[in-house]
Design an enzyme around this catalytic site. Structure first.
Site, PDB file in Angstrom:
ATOM      1  N   ASP A  67      -2.936   5.272  -4.509  1.00  0.00           N
ATOM      2  CA  ASP A  67      -2.190   6.526  -4.609  1.00  0.00           C
ATOM      3  C   ASP A  67      -1.947   7.149  -3.241  1.00  0.00           C
ATOM      4  OD1 ASP A  67      -4.854   7.193  -4.168  1.00  0.00           O
ATOM      5  OD2 ASP A  67      -5.163   8.017  -6.165  1.00  0.00           O
ATOM      6  N   ASN A 136     -13.195  14.756 -13.494  1.00  0.00           N
ATOM      7  CA  ASN A 136     -12.546  14.911 -14.801  1.00  0.00           C
ATOM      8  C   ASN A 136     -12.252  13.565 -15.464  1.00  0.00           C
ATOM      9  OD1 ASN A 136     -10.509  13.909 -13.223  1.00  0.00           O
ATOM     10  ND2 ASN A 136      -9.075  15.601 -13.549  1.00  0.00           N
ATOM     11  N   HIS A 138     -10.642  11.026 -14.034  1.00  0.00           N
ATOM     12  CA  HIS A 138      -9.418  10.333 -13.597  1.00  0.00           C
ATOM     13  C   HIS A 138      -9.758   9.066 -12.815  1.00  0.00           C
ATOM     14  CE1 HIS A 138      -8.885  12.697  -9.508  1.00  0.00           C
ATOM     15  NE2 HIS A 138      -9.654  11.652  -9.342  1.00  0.00           N
ATOM     16  N   GLU A 143      -4.555  11.599 -14.302  1.00  0.00           N
ATOM     17  CA  GLU A 143      -5.291  12.766 -14.777  1.00  0.00           C
ATOM     18  C   GLU A 143      -5.403  12.725 -16.305  1.00  0.00           C
ATOM     19  OE1 GLU A 143      -6.692  14.159 -12.482  1.00  0.00           O
ATOM     20  OE2 GLU A 143      -5.435  15.118 -10.985  1.00  0.00           O
TER      21      GLU A 143
HETATM   22  P1  PGA Z   1     -14.426  10.793  -4.475  1.00  0.00           P
HETATM   23  O1  PGA Z   1     -13.178  10.914  -5.432  1.00  0.00           O
HETATM   24  O2  PGA Z   1     -14.610   9.327  -4.190  1.00  0.00           O
HETATM   25  O3  PGA Z   1     -14.041  11.555  -3.246  1.00  0.00           O
HETATM   26  O4  PGA Z   1     -15.601  11.366  -5.177  1.00  0.00           O
HETATM   27  C1  PGA Z   1     -13.000   9.976  -6.444  1.00  0.00           C
HETATM   28  C2  PGA Z   1     -11.783  10.333  -7.234  1.00  0.00           C
HETATM   29  O5  PGA Z   1     -11.414  11.516  -7.309  1.00  0.00           O
HETATM   30  O6  PGA Z   1     -11.195   9.418  -7.836  1.00  0.00           O
END
Ligand code: PGA
Length: 241
Positions: A67, A136, A138, A143
């Protein structure tokens, strides 16, 4: 599903890097799906270490990132393009032309998204996809929503994601509210998946992923239907399962 619990993200990073390095060593050409955020940092450190020690070369590796933020340029210090070069690509021998990171500001978004999926297909599909998980649930920037999205698409970031990622920006206004992300369908087509999660903040999402319904309200839950997924957790992230 291969669910393993480790002491911390450092141990997780070693285990994830071992899977990638062993695939590259035995197959040569390898298509890696890569992720940003805090979770994959120790994986990237270990990949760099293995490269520096002569254990692996990335000359025949092709990468596709999950992404990218919209509305900031690729050169922005908070873009995922900058992140990937800073944390991995600048320190290994992957050819620049083998690196693919979604364009966060495409002129024709739907044409770009279709083209990104086509490029993955033309490269032979993703051999190993690295994933984090959002608080959450995702994966990538898929999302919680009422459907699993198939291919790459432009997404409005959820409030939870905006709150979690705002810490990297100077002010809340600078934090992008939209992003381009590979869809769940693209992620699920990877031949092997490694999801990395560390810390208490991930514990509920990990529980929902592994024990709740398989539902787009917890996008990571679909990984239970993947034939070759590793879920690498530290003790805190695993504390509710
Ligand atoms: P993080 O984020 O590795 O910074 O915890 C993971 C994500 O939001 O997919």
């Amino acid at each position: 599903m291969d669910i393993k619990i480790f002491k911390d993200l450092n141990e997780i990073g070693r285990a994830a890097a071992d899977i990638m390095v062993s695939h590259i060593s035995s197959h040569g050409k390898t298509v890696l799906g890569l992720a940003t955020g805090a979770s994959p940092l120790s994986t990237y450190k270990n990949l760099i270490k293995d490269y520096e020690n002569g254990k692996v070369s990335f000359k025949s590796v092709i990468s596709f990132n999950l992404d990218e933020y919209c509305s900031i340029p690729a050169s922005d210090k908070n873009s995922y393009n900058t992140f990937m070069h800073r944390e991995l690509f600048d320190h290994i021998d992957i050819p620049e032309e083998n690196i693919h990171i979604p364009d966060g500001n495409p002129e024709d978004p739907s044409a770009f998204c279709a083209q990104y999926d086509e490029m993955i297909k033309n490269a032979g599909g993703i051999d190993i996809q690295l994933l984090g998980i959002g608080n959450n649930g995702h994966i990538g920037f898929n999302e919680p929503s009422d459907t699993f999205k198939k291919g790459t698409f432009i997404v409005n970031l959820s409030e939870s994601t905006v709150q979690a990622n705002m810490i990297y920006f100077n002010s809340p206004e600078e934090m992008p509210r939209r992003a381009v992300t590979m869809g769940i369908g693209s992620i699920m087509q990877a031949k092997e998946i490694i999801l990395l999660a560390g810390g208490k903040a991930k514990a509920q999402a990990v529980r929902d992923m592994l024990k709740g319904d398989i539902t787009p309200l917890c996008p990571a839950s679909i990984l239970r239907e993947h034939p070759n997924a590793h879920i690498f957790l530290d003790r805190n992230a695993a504390s509710l399962i």
